[in-house]
Design an enzyme around this catalytic site. Sequence first.
Site, PDB file in Angstrom:
ATOM      1  CE  LYS A 151     -29.826  22.611  -3.205  1.00 14.49           C
ATOM      2  NZ  LYS A 151     -28.500  23.077  -3.404  1.00 14.49           N
ATOM      3  CG  HIS A 181     -31.995  29.729  -1.873  1.00  9.65           C
ATOM      4  ND1 HIS A 181     -31.343  28.621  -2.350  1.00  9.65           N
ATOM      5  CD2 HIS A 181     -31.966  30.625  -2.890  1.00  9.65           C
ATOM      6  CE1 HIS A 181     -30.932  28.856  -3.583  1.00  9.65           C
ATOM      7  NE2 HIS A 181     -31.299  30.069  -3.947  1.00  9.65           N
ATOM      8  CD  GLU A 219     -27.784  28.235 -11.535  1.00  5.91           C
ATOM      9  OE1 GLU A 219     -27.375  28.936 -10.610  1.00  5.91           O
ATOM     10  OE2 GLU A 219     -27.636  27.003 -11.570  1.00  5.91           O
ATOM     11  CG  ASP A 239     -26.771  22.016  -7.127  1.00  4.54           C
ATOM     12  OD1 ASP A 239     -26.570  22.176  -5.904  1.00  4.54           O
ATOM     13  OD2 ASP A 239     -26.604  22.916  -7.967  1.00  4.54           O
ATOM     14  CG  HIS A 244     -33.580  25.171  -5.686  1.00  7.19           C
ATOM     15  ND1 HIS A 244     -33.735  25.290  -4.326  1.00  7.19           N
ATOM     16  CD2 HIS A 244     -32.251  25.325  -5.915  1.00  7.19           C
ATOM     17  CE1 HIS A 244     -32.547  25.512  -3.762  1.00  7.19           C
ATOM     18  NE2 HIS A 244     -31.636  25.535  -4.712  1.00  7.19           N
ATOM     19  CE  LYS A 340     -24.677  24.706 -11.134  1.00  8.00           C
ATOM     20  NZ  LYS A 340     -25.421  25.801 -10.512  1.00  8.00           N
TER      21      LYS A 340
END
Length: 489
Positions: A151, A181, A219, A239, A244, A340
Amino acid sequence: MSKLPDPSVNVIFGGTGDLARRKLLPALVHLAKGGHVDPRCRVLAVAIEDLDDVGYRSLARDALAVAGVTAADAALLCGESMHYHCIGKGAAADFAALAARLTALEQAHDLPGNRAFYLALPPQVFVSTVEGLGNAGLASSPGWTRIIVEKPFGRDLASAETLNRQVHRFYGESQIYRIDHYLGKETVQNLMVLRFANTIFESVWNRDRVEAVQITVAEDLGVGTRAGYYDRSGGAIRDMLQNHLTQLFTLVAMEIPSAYEADSIRYEKIKVLRSTRPIAPAGVVRGRYGAGTIGGQAVPGYLEEVGIEPDSRTETFVALELYVDNWRWSGVPFYLRTGKRMGKTLSQIAVRLRSTPAALFDSFGAKHETADTLIISLQPEAGFSLHFDVKVPGAPFRTQRMPLDFRYDHHFPPMPEAYETLLLDVLEGDQTLFVHADEVEQSWRLYSSVIATPTPLRDYPAGTWGPPEADHLAIPDTDLWQETWTGKR
Ligand code: BG6
């Protein structure tokens, strides 16, 4: 031990770059160590630096040491079977030279011509590399040829469609391995086992029994050294959400595939995306972290990070609500949230079941303790816990919420890294854990309106759970952000 994958040459474009150093090389070492790699396999790193085989082997050994791989393990990869090729300016003649080098290697080592091309490259050189390979005749070979891409797969629907078309000019879909991933994480794969190998869960997995589903990827890290790239090309929607979180969402919501294999599973995931209702702006909150404290440490706000433009409007947090308009899920909200600089790093899926139809014990426990919740935890702890009410022994009569826990690390040795799993699948030709072109496009289509008409950017201090404006985009009456394995709320 299972059969070894066919011997191949593993060509790593961007062989000197960050992804190769941190993820691909360590994963290849672990595969070699685990006995999954035919001894005839070669690694051919490709990059623009002027190096030879010996120079690259030394660079790879250093990178592996930084990644925590012991010198003895690194030696499994960084010996005579590791090579380097300088791609120069990437002109047609450079790719022709690469093709000749590959053929020479295969002849010298009696290899059947199986080739895996990993494009561990920045997006701006992605298409020119695919074209360079294709025009040099490297889209096919006497054996199999597979191309592995990372990506971002585009930055919106139009660019994703263009990208897919450009790659399809040379490579068929069965040759393309698009890495997300998250799909390589053991716990994500376990989601399918949990759902489809156990009648107890699948029998409640529907609108009659489920009140809401909440998918969280939080995160505590900020954007760090990727600030400039993140600001221009990323943001929480591009992102994390489009890829994901959407993968987790489709795996939770999909129908039972006809078989555990790539086409059946991808088909079901695409159906979920097609059934998802266009997103209403009122159901989307974007946020951006300001200065705050994480783990007792003061951290800067997003706009103070090095490399961020002062007039940036990029979000570092997004929460939204999705509805899947099909028979299984009609009316059930799916809350997707990622950010984040949150209070802590935590990825989990919470499936909140409906309350019992008659509230026999309401006066004996707290209100929120009337609905059972399954928490599937992806990280940092991996496993699941089912939270339900029990009677507290003795008098007076009281109920209490207790967890029934399964944790991977209590029962199994450390899990393989996602890249190890995914690279082995590439060598085995198994596309189950890779993203299909249609999935990519459907996912961008779903978020088109959110990207085209961004909702206001809300501030939140680093170390908190995002802007208060997003609080309604969560399962009500609970504090699932704070879920812990002790069952405490
Ligand atoms: C990457 C994102 O794809 O995933 C990063 O680009 C993010 O911004 C990372 O930090 C998270 O991955 P993981 O495996 O650490 O949850």
